[in-house]
Design an enzyme around this catalytic site. Structure first.
Site, PDB file in Angstrom:
ATOM      1  N   ASP A 147       0.838  -1.198   0.000  1.00 17.07           N
ATOM      2  CA  ASP A 147       0.000   0.000   0.000  1.00 17.07           C
ATOM      3  C   ASP A 147       0.871   1.245   0.000  1.00 17.07           C
ATOM      4  OD1 ASP A 147      -2.359   1.402   0.044  1.00 17.07           O
ATOM      5  OD2 ASP A 147      -2.700   1.182   2.188  1.00 17.07           O
ATOM      6  N   HIS A 151      -9.981  -1.166  -7.328  1.00 15.11           N
ATOM      7  CA  HIS A 151      -9.725  -0.095  -6.359  1.00 15.11           C
ATOM      8  C   HIS A 151      -8.723   0.929  -6.882  1.00 15.11           C
ATOM      9  CE1 HIS A 151      -8.947   1.929  -2.594  1.00 15.11           C
ATOM     10  NE2 HIS A 151      -7.684   1.549  -2.606  1.00 15.11           N
TER      11      HIS A 151
END
Length: 509
Positions: A226, A366
């Protein structure tokens, strides 16, 4: 839409052609993590307060990185971090101590990038907090002024039923962000600050976060690397291939590219969006396993991994599925020269139409929802950027949770992301992404569906059924129904992270 075997073959060919050379990881200090695959840190500012390590990217701004708080530009890199939310009880004493003692402890960008302290400190204030300090200047951001609680419905939160009560009480005036490589360092510095400020503040709430252990460092709780796709701020760092390059004013108020009128004392500050996002990891993992795809040539486990990767848009290594469409490629994920070098367009594939073809990446994925790249034309025209600087919180998943496929109801086992986003304009940054892209069922194309990870249709109830399409690369029309929220908003607040000079200036006046 059914795809021919030729399309899948082309995807494989592209994947194998993009074998990434192995790169050495950039060194990091003890306070920050720096996993392979992350964009490079900016360089410390050197002379004449010029923005940027190289003249060719200088914007001519007089931005002073000794005056910009250190958390804003570095991304998701803190080893250990505590968010301490406070209420101001004695404004006069607080303002005096802010100027005489606290300002000297606040860490600048140059300090973070050069020789950081044992524990880094930043401070930010809610609109309520600025009012408590008798700062009434209009900062030019209506969302900041109204606060996050007032915007909960627009963000897709199902009311505020899942919010931590402290975020609903409208009693938070500010937040201290403390980061170090050791929890004891953070606790010691927080105790020091509390001793300095005394009864002028009271604790409202705190969240303790930390990078995940071992090989999971840099990965969020679902397991995916991330913070890979941060923008590069022009004049502060040179963009890597495929990395978005944004004017300083997209992130820092009052600097080049910020078109809103701001009070002069606020120049170099940034609006901080904080969200506590609970992650239901066992449920997500079970859903992925239960919906494994049926792509020929892949094992059942590979088909499950592929399904999860197509929900996110990246593999757990950080490799984008747009470049590695069928299997993970850890070397690609670790290569920051290549892991962002894609646009979702594929001119190398004859007849490829970005408006219909989801072979490489679903429209609902996403990372595509939060950064559409070429979907809406050239990315140079896109001003909807944020710098994310959050930290995971909570423990690792227990064996019992894994076996049951359900998250524990024990509050001590809650886990998720302490989400932080910086921008110069909350409606144009975080709120635009969440409301116009993430929560938009018809994003880019009708019936795409909301973002399967953090998307929710406005006005829907908790765990409302959500449909997405495009996830099956063999049949773009197949509908997948999400029957629970994998990410649950636990609330948050909007803050302004002022320039350090304001701590002994306007905020202490």
């Amino acid at each position: 839409m059914k795809l021919s075997s030729l399309s899948i073959f082309v995807g494989l060919a592209v994947q194998f052609a993009l074998a990434a050379p192995e790169l050495k990881r950039q060194s990091s200090n003890a306070l920050l993590i720096n996993p392979a695959g992350f964009p490079d840190l900016p360089s410390p500012q050197t002379t004449n307060h010029r923005v940027g390590p190289t003249p060719q990217v200088s914007t001519g701004s007089t931005l002073d990185l000794d005056d910009v708080q250190g958390d804003i530009l570095i991304g998701m890199r803190k080893n250990k971090e505590t968010f301490f939310f406070f209420s101001i009880q004695d404004a006069a004493t607080f303002k005096s101590k802010l100027s005489s003692d606290i300002k000297a402890l606040v860490t600048s960008t140059n300090q973070i990038l050069g020789t950081p302290p044992t524990t880094a400190l930043n401070i930010a204030f809610s609109s309520r907090g600025l009012t408590a300090l008798n700062v009434t200047d209009n900062l030019g951001d209506a969302s900041f002024t109204s606060g996050q609680f007032a915007n909960a419905d627009s963000l897709g939160d199902p009311g505020t039923t899942n919010w931590v009560s402290q975020f609903t009480q409208k009693s938070i005036d500010g937040v201290l962000l403390l980061a170090s490589n050791d929890v004891q360092n953070v606790d010691d510095q927080l105790a020091n600050i509390q001793s300095i400020l005394g009864d002028s503040i009271s604790e409202v709430y705190r969240i303790d976060g930390a990078a995940r252990p071992g090989n999971e460092q840099g990965h969020e709780h679902f397991g995916f690397l991330d913070g890979v796709s941060q923008p590069a701020v022009q004049g502060v760092q040179d963009p890597l291939p495929g990395q978005a390059s944004v004017a300083p004013g997209v992130i820092l108020v009052g600097t080049d590219g910020d078109g809103t009128t701001r009070p002069s004392w606020a120049t170099g500050g940034s609006f901080l969006v904080f969200r506590q996002l609970q992650q239901k990891v066992p449920e997500f993992s079970k859903y992925v396993q239960d919906h494994a795809l049926n792509v020929p040539g892949l094992t059942e486990e590979e088909n499950a991994d592929l399904f999860g990767a197509r929900l996110i848009g990246r593999w757990k290594s950080g490799a984008p599925i747009d470049l590695a469409p069928l299997r993970d490629d850890p070397d690609l994920g670790a290569n920051n020269q290549m892991n962002n070098n894609f646009t979702f367009a594929h001119p190398e594939v004859p007849g490829f139409d970005i408006s219909t073809n989801q072979t490489f990446c679903p429209f609902s994925a996403h990372i595509r929802k939060t950064r559409p790249r070429a979907d809406f034309g050239t990315e140079a025209a896109n001003t909807h950027h944020i710098i994310r600087a959050g930290t995971p919180y909570g423990p690792e998943v227990t064996d019992e949770e894994t076996a049951s496929g359900k998250s524990s109801t024990d509050p001590s086992l809650e886990r998720g992301l302490a989400f932080v986003a910086y921008q110069s304009d909350i409606p144009n940054g975080f709120e635009f992404m969440q409301e116009i892209w993430v929560d938009n069922f018809n994003f880019f194309k009708a019936n795409t569906g909301v973002d399967p990870i953090i998307g929710r249709q406005q006005g829907s109830a908790a765990d409302a059924l959500r449909n997405i399409t495009g996830t099956n690369p063999l049949d773009f029309t197949e509908v997948f129904t999400l029957d629970l929220d994998f990410v649950v908003s636990r609330g948050g607040e909007y803050f302004f992270s002022p320039p350090i000079s304001a701590l002994s200036g306007e905020l202490a006046a």
